[in-house]
Motif scaffolding. Sequence first.
Motif, mmCIF file in Angstrom:
data_model
loop_
_atom_site.group_PDB
_atom_site.id
_atom_site.type_symbol
_atom_site.label_atom_id
_atom_site.label_comp_id
_atom_site.label_asym_id
_atom_site.label_seq_id
_atom_site.Cartn_x
_atom_site.Cartn_y
_atom_site.Cartn_z
ATOM 1 N N GLN A 54 -24.406 -0.327 22.112
ATOM 2 C CA GLN A 54 -24.651 -0.417 20.671
ATOM 3 C C GLN A 54 -25.164 -1.800 20.284
ATOM 4 O O GLN A 54 -24.663 -2.829 20.743
ATOM 5 C CB GLN A 54 -23.368 -0.107 19.895
ATOM 6 N N GLU A 93 -25.929 -5.045 17.826
ATOM 7 C CA GLU A 93 -25.263 -5.761 16.746
ATOM 8 C C GLU A 93 -26.036 -5.559 15.461
ATOM 9 O O GLU A 93 -27.264 -5.436 15.448
ATOM 10 C CB GLU A 93 -25.185 -7.252 17.072
ATOM 11 N N GLU A 94 -25.337 -5.540 14.361
ATOM 12 C CA GLU A 94 -25.971 -5.339 13.066
ATOM 13 C C GLU A 94 -26.941 -6.477 12.771
ATOM 14 O O GLU A 94 -26.628 -7.649 12.965
ATOM 15 C CB GLU A 94 -24.902 -5.271 11.966
ATOM 16 N N GLY A 95 -28.142 -6.115 12.325
ATOM 17 C CA GLY A 95 -29.129 -7.116 11.960
ATOM 18 C C GLY A 95 -29.927 -7.674 13.126
ATOM 19 O O GLY A 95 -30.724 -8.599 12.936
#
Length: 318
Positions: free
Chosen positions: A212, A214-216
């Motif tokens: 997955q 990381e956000e951003g």
Amino acid sequence: MASSEVATRAPESDAQEDTQTKGDGEAISGIEGDTKPDQGAASMGEVTKFNDIDVYVTKPPDYPHSPSKLLLLLTGGTGVHSTNNQLQADKYAEEGFLVVMPDQFAGDPAPTTTTTAQAEEKPSIIEQVKLGVASVAKSFSIDMWLARHTPEKVLPLLQKVLASVKEEFADAVANGGGIYAVGYCFGARYVLLLGSDLHQDVAEGLRNPEAQAEEGMVTQGPQIKAGAIAHGTQIAKEDMAALKVPVCIVAVENDNLFPDEEREQGRKAMEEAKLEHEMKVYSGVPHGFAVYGDYQDDKIAQAQGEAFQQMLAWLKAH
């Protein structure tokens, strides 16, 4: 990928199963690079280094006097020093492509097991045991090899080669409006990855594509303009669903290394995304058939030629 799946999806892991017998009684496999090159055949390119990475480069006879297009060729496990792989690259060069074929494995090609046996209808018990032991040992060796050559290792290597290519052969890249790519077996998945939007940490080898993000996290756009692949290994439907560039897919019916179900799910995903693609499934040929070689079976030799022309036509049309 679970460890139990690796052996059945590994490049060349079916070498003991898909064999044909040459006229001299030598058992050979249908895996890429296992067939003998034409007698007297010699490659016309040269092995050099880009960013300390071995790269086979082969050019059209009239280059640079006539414009060319840049083609990145990613091999199966036999690697950049395989004569058959070099001859395969030469065939594209003869058609006007400037071909760069990098060593994706940093001098560590896939292990091979050459088995010579008499053409017996029923091998002896001893021979069966020997073949069984060899098959298990090879499967284990392939698993270990695959563990050493993951996207975290291969993608950064390819990024370095691409950076050098864009500088060294800027004219060919500009002439083609980008970089074309063709991949066989192991290399096929990396054509798909290079034709996708990759998160920067994946492209740099800091994270596996399946993990997955990381956000951003910043994404990197496709590194190729169009691609063509043949009998890929370790390809999941998600790899095809993530594609952003036109692709031609050559596949083998009932291929354990690229299962029919996975392939069809990927095809549906590409259709839903309205991605331009072409897919042809060849029957009655072994995994690895599309790689250049001195095939004694006329059907395989004919299919190899057809697959090459199919992939070549796709690249030229894009």
